[in-house]
Design a protein around this motif. Sequence first.
Motif, PDB file in Angstrom:
ATOM      1  N   LEU A   1     -41.610  29.882 -27.675  1.00 30.39           N
ATOM      2  CA  LEU A   1     -40.492  28.756 -27.390  1.00 30.39           C
ATOM      3  C   LEU A   1     -40.969  27.450 -26.997  1.00 30.39           C
ATOM      4  N   GLY A   2     -42.013  27.400 -26.635  1.00 26.94           N
ATOM      5  CA  GLY A   2     -42.897  25.989 -26.085  1.00 26.94           C
ATOM      6  C   GLY A   2     -43.144  25.327 -27.322  1.00 26.94           C
TER       7      GLY A   2
ATOM      8  N   PRO B   1     -44.397  14.164 -29.841  1.00 29.58           N
ATOM      9  CA  PRO B   1     -44.389  13.007 -28.817  1.00 29.58           C
ATOM     10  C   PRO B   1     -43.174  13.209 -27.759  1.00 29.58           C
ATOM     11  N   GLY B   2     -43.571  12.899 -26.575  1.00 35.05           N
ATOM     12  CA  GLY B   2     -42.474  12.852 -25.335  1.00 35.05           C
ATOM     13  C   GLY B   2     -43.232  13.297 -24.180  1.00 35.05           C
TER      14      GLY B   2
ATOM     15  N   GLN C   1     -46.368  16.767 -22.500  1.00 38.73           N
ATOM     16  CA  GLN C   1     -47.525  16.498 -21.972  1.00 38.73           C
ATOM     17  C   GLN C   1     -47.879  17.835 -20.940  1.00 38.73           C
ATOM     18  N   ILE C   2     -47.208  18.439 -20.661  1.00 34.90           N
ATOM     19  CA  ILE C   2     -47.323  19.688 -19.993  1.00 34.90           C
ATOM     20  C   ILE C   2     -48.322  20.655 -20.349  1.00 34.90           C
ATOM     21  N   ALA C   3     -48.102  20.670 -21.539  1.00 40.44           N
ATOM     22  CA  ALA C   3     -49.109  21.513 -22.602  1.00 40.44           C
ATOM     23  C   ALA C   3     -50.533  21.040 -22.397  1.00 40.44           C
TER      24      ALA C   3
ATOM     25  N   TYR D   1     -47.505  27.969 -23.068  1.00 45.05           N
ATOM     26  CA  TYR D   1     -47.063  28.605 -22.097  1.00 45.05           C
ATOM     27  C   TYR D   1     -46.334  28.034 -21.085  1.00 45.05           C
ATOM     28  N   GLY D   2     -46.902  26.982 -20.836  1.00 46.13           N
ATOM     29  CA  GLY D   2     -46.176  26.109 -19.550  1.00 46.13           C
ATOM     30  C   GLY D   2     -45.000  25.573 -20.007  1.00 46.13           C
TER      31      GLY D   2
END
Length: 197
Positions: A150-151, A157-158, A162-164, A170-171
């Motif tokens: 799902l991630g 871009p966006g 950036q969490i990744a 998984y984040g």
Amino acid sequence: MRFAAALLGVMLSATLFGLSFPPAGIRPLAFVCLVPLLLVLRSGGIGAALFFAWLWGVLAAYAIAPEFASSIADYYARPLWVGWACTIAISTVTGSVYYMAFTPVFRGLATRSHPVVPLLVAAGWVGIELGRGRLLTDTQILVGNPWGLLGYTQSGPGAMSQIASITGVYGLSFAVVAINAALAEFLVAWRDPLRSL
């Protein structure tokens, strides 16, 4: 929930899931795509919930790669029904069994009314995604398959992607599922205000 309504919910969920991936790539749909599935999984008996989890896995795989069955049939010069049978078998072994394992965990969490439930649901989902990608690889029965997590819907871009850089895919999945689970809990509480007391 009646069978027909549950079936429509699962089909809607899988369709929204597929549309959140390329080529449509409607990323915001990822934040609502699991809501119908979660509502279906929490209603009815465990047998029906397991069936719908299996069905969702097959339909979600089709929604992401609708050409898979015809590709198998064409490559091996077999009838299309052989391609469909292979597609169902592959999506069952590499996806649906994990969603079925998630189902009793989710149903146990869904019986509680607490603000932390969406985070626990997200952790459970990420656990099955991690299992899909890394558990039981190179075995004769189950194959690791980190495809269609799902991630991945938030790649590109966006700010969300950036969490990744810290958590990996998984984040991203955790954040997306937590929002889906929170929306599902909100709908349940809205339909049955006494449940949230």
